[in-house]
Write an enzyme that holds these catalytic residues in place. Structure first.
Site, PDB file in Angstrom:
ATOM      1  N   ARG A  37      55.790  66.800  60.777  1.00 59.55           N
ATOM      2  CA  ARG A  37      56.192  65.287  60.665  1.00 59.55           C
ATOM      3  C   ARG A  37      57.165  65.287  61.901  1.00 59.55           C
ATOM      4  O   ARG A  37      57.015  64.284  62.618  1.00 59.55           O
ATOM      5  CB  ARG A  37      56.880  64.659  59.367  1.00 59.55           C
ATOM      6  CG  ARG A  37      57.077  63.269  59.630  1.00 59.55           C
ATOM      7  CD  ARG A  37      57.560  62.746  58.337  1.00 59.55           C
ATOM      8  NE  ARG A  37      57.755  61.323  58.427  1.00 59.55           N
ATOM      9  CZ  ARG A  37      58.873  60.893  58.182  1.00 59.55           C
ATOM     10  NH1 ARG A  37      60.048  61.585  58.081  1.00 59.55           N
ATOM     11  NH2 ARG A  37      59.239  59.497  58.268  1.00 59.55           N
ATOM     12  N   HIS A  42      56.629  62.922  65.276  1.00 57.73           N
ATOM     13  CA  HIS A  42      57.725  61.888  65.678  1.00 57.73           C
ATOM     14  C   HIS A  42      58.464  62.245  67.077  1.00 57.73           C
ATOM     15  O   HIS A  42      58.713  61.361  67.727  1.00 57.73           O
ATOM     16  CB  HIS A  42      58.964  61.929  64.604  1.00 57.73           C
ATOM     17  CG  HIS A  42      58.294  61.116  63.506  1.00 57.73           C
ATOM     18  ND1 HIS A  42      59.154  60.158  62.730  1.00 57.73           N
ATOM     19  CD2 HIS A  42      57.277  60.801  62.755  1.00 57.73           C
ATOM     20  CE1 HIS A  42      58.553  59.438  61.848  1.00 57.73           C
ATOM     21  NE2 HIS A  42      57.288  60.140  61.914  1.00 57.73           N
ATOM     22  N   GLU A  72      67.129  59.276  68.734  1.00 60.24           N
ATOM     23  CA  GLU A  72      65.767  58.749  68.139  1.00 60.24           C
ATOM     24  C   GLU A  72      65.970  58.960  66.570  1.00 60.24           C
ATOM     25  O   GLU A  72      65.358  58.313  65.668  1.00 60.24           O
ATOM     26  CB  GLU A  72      64.437  59.461  68.648  1.00 60.24           C
ATOM     27  CG  GLU A  72      64.140  58.881  70.016  1.00 60.24           C
ATOM     28  CD  GLU A  72      63.247  60.064  70.628  1.00 60.24           C
ATOM     29  OE1 GLU A  72      62.568  60.505  69.886  1.00 60.24           O
ATOM     30  OE2 GLU A  72      63.036  59.990  71.902  1.00 60.24           O
ATOM     31  N   ASN A  76      62.957  57.417  61.451  1.00 56.30           N
ATOM     32  CA  ASN A  76      63.620  58.651  61.406  1.00 56.30           C
ATOM     33  C   ASN A  76      65.073  58.259  60.630  1.00 56.30           C
ATOM     34  O   ASN A  76      65.071  59.591  59.924  1.00 56.30           O
ATOM     35  CB  ASN A  76      64.036  59.124  62.791  1.00 56.30           C
ATOM     36  CG  ASN A  76      62.921  59.389  63.567  1.00 56.30           C
ATOM     37  OD1 ASN A  76      61.809  59.741  63.101  1.00 56.30           O
ATOM     38  ND2 ASN A  76      62.739  59.160  65.098  1.00 56.30           N
ATOM     39  N   HIS A 102      49.254  64.135  55.765  1.00 60.00           N
ATOM     40  CA  HIS A 102      49.955  63.778  54.658  1.00 60.00           C
ATOM     41  C   HIS A 102      49.360  64.438  53.441  1.00 60.00           C
ATOM     42  O   HIS A 102      49.519  63.975  52.348  1.00 60.00           O
ATOM     43  CB  HIS A 102      49.676  62.141  54.600  1.00 60.00           C
ATOM     44  CG  HIS A 102      50.425  61.662  55.518  1.00 60.00           C
ATOM     45  ND1 HIS A 102      50.874  60.030  55.356  1.00 60.00           N
ATOM     46  CD2 HIS A 102      51.583  61.954  56.276  1.00 60.00           C
ATOM     47  CE1 HIS A 102      51.666  59.842  56.435  1.00 60.00           C
ATOM     48  NE2 HIS A 102      52.378  60.692  56.672  1.00 60.00           N
TER      49      HIS A 102
END
Length: 342
Positions: A68, A72, A100, A106, A212
């Site tokens: 992940r 991102h 970020e 996040n 996922h």
């Protein structure tokens, strides 16, 4: 024999794809560090084995977290390690830097930074000043996927690290858990539009969402789905409501697995979607009632784990090559959390 031939063919296809992609993106190549840091992939793999091993203080969930984190990173101005940068307080005439990590998708959510720090330290000891944090993160994401039972692929390497990060772009580009498949009228906030802006098709969006199949999500990200949506399996929802009450903040951070096989990388994510057991709204909308073209993509991967693995690997190579910094752009950070001092 037929199965062996199919597996060999897919491996050969992915190897050729990696070579094609590396040529299409300038200096990126799976052999970029062959002479300057020949033990790089072994260092990363060994560190990831430890990070995922509960017997030595690791956790299998970390594979999902680093996958992940890589996603991102790549979705905000390309795969440049910008998501790894810490906030820096104001110092004299230098204004504060907010990276970020503060973005909606996040903050108090992305994790795995300590694992990247550990890998970076080991790599710096072996070959100082050579390997970027962006490349380390990309390799760690690949290895975490593989160690949890998923596919592997040849990672094109040679990225350099950014010296900037953008909380605003992260808020704009990262798909939120409540995103719809499409919006009417189009406003650019839906899943298809967000992926199209990165040059990724609806099929690539769907196969990348298959990440996922591992990992967990917090109650605050699926609470509205539990209590406000009709396209959800009743027993599935009732089981989750016990630890995710309707009125927060009680239960906000309670973790539920993103699919029914938890920390095993497989195609059960798609089976769950067809059974209306997608945890997040942005998961379940991938299997719509009114878009047969999109629904067929989910049904394809539900019925063919081999196709899912092959297409996931190919899509990860493509995503991993979004707007890389190469040549003399950026820098090779000594500390993945901080820009090198001038």
């Amino acid at each position: 024999m037929a199965a062996s031939f199919t597996t060999s063919w897919r491996c050969a296809f992915l190897a050729l794809l990696a070579l094609f992609v590396s040529g299409a993106y300038g200096q990126l190549s799976p052999t970029f560090y062959a002479s300057t840091c020949p033990n790089l992939t072994t260092i990363v793999r060994d560190a990831m084995v430890t990070a995922l091993n509960p017997a030595v203080g690791g956790e299998r969930r970390m594979g999902a977290s680093l996958l992940r984190l890589h996603f991102h990173d790549c979705f905000v101005e390309g795969c440049d390690g910008s998501v790894l940068l810490d906030n820096v307080p104001a110092n004299g005439s230098t204004p504060a830097f907010f990276g970020e990590k503060n973005a909606f998708g996040n903050i108090n959510s992305v994790r795995g930074f300590e694992v990247i720090d550990t890998i970076k330290a080991a790599v710096e000891q072996a070959c100082p000043g050579v390997v970027s944090c962006a490349d380390i993160l990309t390799l760690a994401a690949r290895d975490g996927t593989f160690l949890l039972g998923g596919p592997t692929w040849a990672v094109p390497l040679g990225r350099r690290d950014s010296t900037t990060a953008s909380m605003d772009l992260a808020n704009r580009d990262l798909p939120p858990p409540f995103a719809n498949l499409v919006t009417n009228p189009p406003d650019g906030s839906d899943l298809i539009a967000r992926f199209q802006r990165k040059g990724l098709s609806a099929t690539e969006m769907t196969v990348l969402s298959g990440a996922h199949t591992i990992g967990s999500a917090q109650c605050q990200n699926y609470r509205l789905r539990l209590y406000n949506e009709n396209r959800i399996d009743f027993q599935f929802a009732q089981g989750l409501k016990a630890n995710c009450p309707q009125n927060g903040p009680a239960g906000d951070t309670f973790l539920a697995p993103l699919d029914s096989t938890g920390s095993t990388f497989d195609n059960k994510y798609y089976t769950d979607l067809t059974g209306l057991r997608g945890l997040l709204h942005s998961d379940q909308v991938l299997y719509p009632q009114n878009n047969q073209t999109q629904a067929k993509i989910v049904l394809k991967y539900k019925g063919d784990n081999t196709a899912f693995f092959a297409d996931f690997a190919a899509a990860m190579i493509k995503m991993g090559n979004l707007s890389p910094l190469t040549g003399t752009a950026g820098q090779i950070r000594t500390n993945c959390r901080l820009v090198n001092p001038a």
